[in-house]
Scaffold this active site. Sequence first.
Site, PDB file in Angstrom:
ATOM      1  N   GLU A   1      -9.774  -1.573   4.990  1.00 12.59           N
ATOM      2  CA  GLU A   1     -10.338  -1.681   6.049  1.00 12.59           C
ATOM      3  C   GLU A   1     -11.571  -2.443   6.375  1.00 12.59           C
ATOM      4  OE1 GLU A   1      -8.931   0.165   8.448  1.00 12.59           O
ATOM      5  OE2 GLU A   1      -7.988   1.805   7.813  1.00 12.59           O
TER       6      GLU A   1
ATOM      7  N   HIS B   1      -7.343  -4.332  10.279  1.00 12.40           N
ATOM      8  CA  HIS B   1      -7.342  -4.011   8.614  1.00 12.40           C
ATOM      9  C   HIS B   1      -5.935  -4.828   8.125  1.00 12.40           C
ATOM     10  CE1 HIS B   1      -4.592  -0.455   9.146  1.00 12.40           C
ATOM     11  NE2 HIS B   1      -3.667  -1.271   9.166  1.00 12.40           N
TER      12      HIS B   1
ATOM     13  N   ASP C   1       1.149  -1.423   0.021  1.00 12.97           N
ATOM     14  CA  ASP C   1       0.118  -0.284  -0.077  1.00 12.97           C
ATOM     15  C   ASP C   1       0.828   1.299   0.048  1.00 12.97           C
ATOM     16  OD1 ASP C   1       0.975  -0.162   2.795  1.00 12.97           O
ATOM     17  OD2 ASP C   1      -0.904  -0.850   3.823  1.00 12.97           O
TER      18      ASP C   1
ATOM     19  N   ASN D   1      -7.407  -2.807  14.054  1.00 20.01           N
ATOM     20  CA  ASN D   1      -8.877  -2.684  13.751  1.00 20.01           C
ATOM     21  C   ASN D   1      -8.871  -4.195  12.976  1.00 20.01           C
ATOM     22  OD1 ASN D   1      -8.209  -1.889  11.146  1.00 20.01           O
ATOM     23  ND2 ASN D   1      -9.470  -0.536  11.065  1.00 20.01           N
TER      24      ASN D   1
HETATM   25  C1  GLP Z   1      -1.284   0.533   8.823  1.00 18.42           C
HETATM   26  C2  GLP Z   1      -0.372  -0.534   7.540  1.00 18.42           C
HETATM   27  C3  GLP Z   1      -0.902  -1.806   7.309  1.00 18.42           C
HETATM   28  C4  GLP Z   1       0.382  -2.267   9.110  1.00 18.42           C
HETATM   29  C5  GLP Z   1      -0.658  -1.498  10.044  1.00 18.42           C
HETATM   30  C6  GLP Z   1      -0.056  -1.534  11.351  1.00 18.42           C
HETATM   31  O1  GLP Z   1      -2.201   1.019   8.782  1.00 18.42           O
HETATM   32  N1  GLP Z   1      -0.977   0.565   6.187  1.00 18.42           N
HETATM   33  O2  GLP Z   1      -0.264  -2.359   6.900  1.00 18.42           O
HETATM   34  O3  GLP Z   1      -0.003  -3.665   9.206  1.00 18.42           O
HETATM   35  O4  GLP Z   1      -0.119   0.129   9.827  1.00 18.42           O
HETATM   36  O5  GLP Z   1       1.012  -0.996  11.914  1.00 18.42           O
HETATM   37  P1  GLP Z   1       1.990  -1.120  13.197  1.00 18.42           P
HETATM   38  O6  GLP Z   1       2.984  -2.601  12.325  1.00 18.42           O
HETATM   39  O7  GLP Z   1       3.004  -0.495  13.017  1.00 18.42           O
HETATM   40  O8  GLP Z   1       1.093  -1.699  13.952  1.00 18.42           O
END
Ligand code: GLP
Length: 259
Positions: free
Chosen positions: A147, A142, A70, A140
């Site tokens: 989402e 995702h 992404d 959440n």
């Molecule tokens: C972002 C990314 C996700 C990632 C998520 C969790 O929203 N788009 O791909 O998995 O954050 O982030 P973290 O690893 O910092 O908890």
Amino acid sequence: MGTIKLIICKNENEISDLASKIIVDLVNNKKKSNLGLATGNSPIGTYKKIIEKYNNCEVCLKHVRTFNLDEYLDLKKDDFKNSYEYYMDENLFSKTDIRKKRTFFPTMLGNKPNNDYSKFEDKIKKYGKIDIQLLGLGTNGHIGFNEPGSAIDTRTRIVDLAQSTIDSNSRYFKSKEDVPKRAVSMGLGTILEAEKILLIAFGKEKSEAIKNFFSKEEFHEDLPMSALWNHKNVYIIIDEKAASKINKDKLSNFLIENE
Ligand code: GLP
């Protein structure tokens, strides 16, 4: 119905060790591997360990192709440091022999900016399929920026970020107002086409999503991670805190040892 393999590690370091080993083993067996990569805090340790192995001549990455899940849209002009392209350069690409021209984001194909997201999907197909897709997990539930409410067959597309994601990701920005409200993300359908999926998560903030994942062994739109029930080769690698709320009766069905 798919097969989920759950590995519970002591801590983040052990997760990073295991995930980096799986990725490096793949590349050593297939030098032109297609790696699906993620951003966020979770994979940073994994990338550090891949860099260590590269520095110790344990792996050569110059033929791999990378496909990131992404990228934000509408980042402020002076906020490039919050882009996932910058993150990947900083945390992996520039510290290894990965070639920029073989790195693909939905919004950047090699060195070329892109806004036709079907071309990103075409690149994946051109090289076969993603061999390993690394995933983090949003609080959440995702995956990528899919989402809650995302359909199981979604492809790479523009998505609106959930308020909880904006709130959670605001820690990386000067102020909450600077967090983009839109992004481009591989779809759940795109992710499910990978050969193998590694989801890594640690900390108690992820425990609710993990509990919900194991409580209903099928896809439901309010928990995007549950799309993984439709895949045959998924490793969920988490620490004890993230695993702490899983119903104990479920554990033995999915738990495997970290050899
Ligand atoms: C972002 C990314 C996700 C990632 C998520 C969790 O929203 N788009 O791909 O998995 O954050 O982030 P973290 O690893 O910092 O908890």
